[in-house]
Design a protein around this motif. Sequence first.
Motif, mmCIF file in Angstrom:
data_model
loop_
_atom_site.group_PDB
_atom_site.id
_atom_site.type_symbol
_atom_site.label_atom_id
_atom_site.label_comp_id
_atom_site.label_asym_id
_atom_site.label_seq_id
_atom_site.Cartn_x
_atom_site.Cartn_y
_atom_site.Cartn_z
ATOM 1 N N LEU A 1 -50.076 44.657 20.142
ATOM 2 C CA LEU A 1 -51.446 44.629 19.655
ATOM 3 C C LEU A 1 -51.865 43.284 19.095
ATOM 4 O O LEU A 1 -52.752 42.637 19.590
ATOM 5 C CB LEU A 1 -51.630 45.696 18.579
ATOM 6 N N VAL A 2 -51.232 42.889 18.031
ATOM 7 C CA VAL A 2 -51.504 41.585 17.438
ATOM 8 C C VAL A 2 -50.231 41.061 16.806
ATOM 9 O O VAL A 2 -49.352 41.819 16.428
ATOM 10 C CB VAL A 2 -52.615 41.655 16.372
ATOM 11 N N ARG A 3 -50.108 39.762 16.694
ATOM 12 C CA ARG A 3 -48.883 39.135 16.216
ATOM 13 C C ARG A 3 -48.465 39.658 14.838
ATOM 14 O O ARG A 3 -49.301 40.005 14.008
ATOM 15 C CB ARG A 3 -49.083 37.621 16.141
ATOM 16 N N ARG A 4 -47.190 39.662 14.611
ATOM 17 C CA ARG A 4 -46.660 39.966 13.280
ATOM 18 C C ARG A 4 -47.037 38.827 12.345
ATOM 19 O O ARG A 4 -47.215 37.697 12.786
ATOM 20 C CB ARG A 4 -45.131 40.049 13.332
ATOM 21 N N ILE A 5 -47.130 39.137 11.069
ATOM 22 C CA ILE A 5 -47.335 38.052 10.116
ATOM 23 C C ILE A 5 -46.197 38.046 9.106
ATOM 24 O O ILE A 5 -45.627 39.087 8.793
ATOM 25 C CB ILE A 5 -48.694 38.152 9.375
ATOM 26 N N ARG A 6 -45.838 36.850 8.646
ATOM 27 C CA ARG A 6 -44.752 36.744 7.671
ATOM 28 C C ARG A 6 -45.253 37.175 6.299
ATOM 29 O O ARG A 6 -44.631 37.974 5.612
ATOM 30 C CB ARG A 6 -44.239 35.305 7.602
ATOM 31 N N ASN A 7 -46.418 36.645 5.917
ATOM 32 C CA ASN A 7 -46.999 36.973 4.619
ATOM 33 C C ASN A 7 -48.493 37.205 4.806
ATOM 34 O O ASN A 7 -49.128 36.503 5.591
ATOM 35 C CB ASN A 7 -46.817 35.811 3.633
ATOM 36 N N GLY A 8 -49.006 38.164 4.069
ATOM 37 C CA GLY A 8 -50.446 38.369 4.146
ATOM 38 C C GLY A 8 -50.833 39.831 4.027
ATOM 39 O O GLY A 8 -50.123 40.614 3.394
ATOM 40 N N THR A 9 -51.940 40.187 4.652
ATOM 41 C CA THR A 9 -52.480 41.535 4.519
ATOM 42 C C THR A 9 -52.788 42.112 5.895
ATOM 43 O O THR A 9 -53.369 41.429 6.734
ATOM 44 C CB THR A 9 -53.789 41.504 3.695
ATOM 45 N N VAL A 10 -52.366 43.356 6.109
ATOM 46 C CA VAL A 10 -52.743 44.079 7.329
ATOM 47 C C VAL A 10 -53.710 45.193 6.938
ATOM 48 O O VAL A 10 -53.390 46.023 6.083
ATOM 49 C CB VAL A 10 -51.506 44.690 8.031
ATOM 50 N N ILE A 11 -54.875 45.173 7.529
ATOM 51 C CA ILE A 11 -55.844 46.250 7.298
ATOM 52 C C ILE A 11 -55.822 47.119 8.540
ATOM 53 O O ILE A 11 -56.209 46.686 9.624
ATOM 54 C CB ILE A 11 -57.257 45.684 7.057
ATOM 55 N N ASP A 12 -55.334 48.338 8.377
ATOM 56 C CA ASP A 12 -55.157 49.236 9.522
ATOM 57 C C ASP A 12 -56.121 50.415 9.381
ATOM 58 O O ASP A 12 -56.734 50.621 8.334
ATOM 59 C CB ASP A 12 -53.696 49.710 9.555
ATOM 60 N N LYS B 1 -59.333 52.907 16.878
ATOM 61 C CA LYS B 1 -59.318 52.247 15.565
ATOM 62 C C LYS B 1 -59.297 50.743 15.752
ATOM 63 O O LYS B 1 -59.067 50.246 16.858
ATOM 64 C CB LYS B 1 -58.091 52.695 14.763
ATOM 65 N N ASP B 2 -59.540 50.031 14.689
ATOM 66 C CA ASP B 2 -59.445 48.574 14.681
ATOM 67 C C ASP B 2 -58.360 48.147 13.697
ATOM 68 O O ASP B 2 -58.014 48.907 12.776
ATOM 69 C CB ASP B 2 -60.772 47.935 14.234
ATOM 70 N N ILE B 3 -57.830 46.978 13.926
ATOM 71 C CA ILE B 3 -56.815 46.407 13.038
ATOM 72 C C ILE B 3 -57.189 44.952 12.742
ATOM 73 O O ILE B 3 -57.625 44.238 13.643
ATOM 74 C CB ILE B 3 -55.411 46.404 13.699
ATOM 75 N N VAL B 4 -57.009 44.544 11.503
ATOM 76 C CA VAL B 4 -57.209 43.140 11.134
ATOM 77 C C VAL B 4 -55.968 42.664 10.385
ATOM 78 O O VAL B 4 -55.497 43.338 9.463
ATOM 79 C CB VAL B 4 -58.455 42.963 10.230
ATOM 80 N N LYS B 5 -55.412 41.536 10.803
ATOM 81 C CA LYS B 5 -54.297 40.936 10.066
ATOM 82 C C LYS B 5 -54.728 39.567 9.568
ATOM 83 O O LYS B 5 -55.310 38.789 10.314
ATOM 84 C CB LYS B 5 -53.059 40.790 10.971
ATOM 85 N N LEU B 6 -54.409 39.332 8.329
ATOM 86 C CA LEU B 6 -54.843 38.121 7.668
ATOM 87 C C LEU B 6 -53.597 37.462 7.091
ATOM 88 O O LEU B 6 -52.996 37.982 6.151
ATOM 89 C CB LEU B 6 -55.808 38.546 6.553
ATOM 90 N N ALA B 7 -53.182 36.345 7.682
ATOM 91 C CA ALA B 7 -51.941 35.707 7.247
ATOM 92 C C ALA B 7 -52.165 34.901 5.976
ATOM 93 O O ALA B 7 -53.250 34.355 5.750
ATOM 94 C CB ALA B 7 -51.388 34.804 8.347
ATOM 95 N N ASN B 8 -51.123 34.857 5.139
ATOM 96 C CA ASN B 8 -51.104 33.980 3.957
ATOM 97 C C ASN B 8 -52.195 34.290 2.947
ATOM 98 O O ASN B 8 -52.650 33.398 2.221
ATOM 99 C CB ASN B 8 -51.199 32.505 4.382
ATOM 100 N N ARG B 9 -52.651 35.538 2.914
ATOM 101 C CA ARG B 9 -53.648 35.890 1.901
ATOM 102 C C ARG B 9 -53.456 37.350 1.522
ATOM 103 O O ARG B 9 -53.417 38.220 2.388
ATOM 104 C CB ARG B 9 -55.051 35.673 2.480
ATOM 105 N N GLU B 10 -53.287 37.602 0.246
ATOM 106 C CA GLU B 10 -53.194 38.980 -0.239
ATOM 107 C C GLU B 10 -54.534 39.345 -0.843
ATOM 108 O O GLU B 10 -55.008 38.705 -1.771
ATOM 109 C CB GLU B 10 -52.065 39.108 -1.277
#
Lengths: 157, 157
Positions: free
Chosen positions: B13-24, B62-71
Amino acid sequence: MTNTESAENEGLLVRRIRNGTVIDHIDGGEALNVVKILGITGTTQESLSIATNVPSRDMGRKDIVKLANRELSKEEVDRIALISPRATINIIRNFKVCEKKGVETPSLIEGLVRCPNPGCISNTNEPILSKFRVTPKGLHCCYCDWVIAKDVPGHII
Amino acid sequence: MTNTESAENEGLLVRRIRNGTVIDHIDGGEALNVVKILGITGTTQESLSIATNVPSRDMGRKDIVKLANRELSKEEVDRIALISPRATINIIRNFKVCEKKGVETPSLIEGLVRCPNPGCISNTNEPILSKFRVTPKGLHCCYCDWVIAKDVPGHII
């Protein structure tokens, strides 16, 4: 960044699509403007994947947009050149790249951006689409000679 | 859709992130509104991944948003409830989910949406942030009693 992490990022950027359009090599950070220029805003029925500011060997950072089940027309593709002239377009059919092309800056754009001049005839109730010539200095209104020199995405209707 | 295709979609679906927030579990098609409500518009420095209208067993799409390096903060997270009350938030640290939470509809929102009433004091030059109570009927302006009953994203400042 380690090699493993880089490989992981590259591998998993965004899902593969069976059919549709992949817009690659978008200038870093411009993907949301690209989808806006394609008329995709707010709530959408489109099956869209976006990745922004991913590492790119050639570009430093780049964005990618994948649009499933839709092949962009030449007119739509060329609008992208206004904000990201290095973008490349891949048309995908049954998971294979069937067509690969660059974007060409259009010479004339109609109905895409709003003229900032409130007195321009394209801003009245007349049934007239906005019309701009694309020049090295920016977008030149064919009706009132106003020039949009920067922030083209901010003027999209 | 075949099982293979489904698995492929889910996996990539979308790349993994090391740090950040996933909105599922964002309501299908609302991802662009979610990023807008987080203040991400136009050209962005954020490292963002978005997938819209992906198949979901529970939600249909559904939609997914991943935001790297931000909590995301609680205030930012809860704003998402205004457009997608079923969304779930995962805080990721070093590829692991460290926190998982739902979104709670805020009772008061300040400075997020513009009051549609041109005569409202929040639309003058006074240094006053817009302020709305969130009610079952919609967003209720604390200054002029105007109610925004639909299209909250369209009113975001």
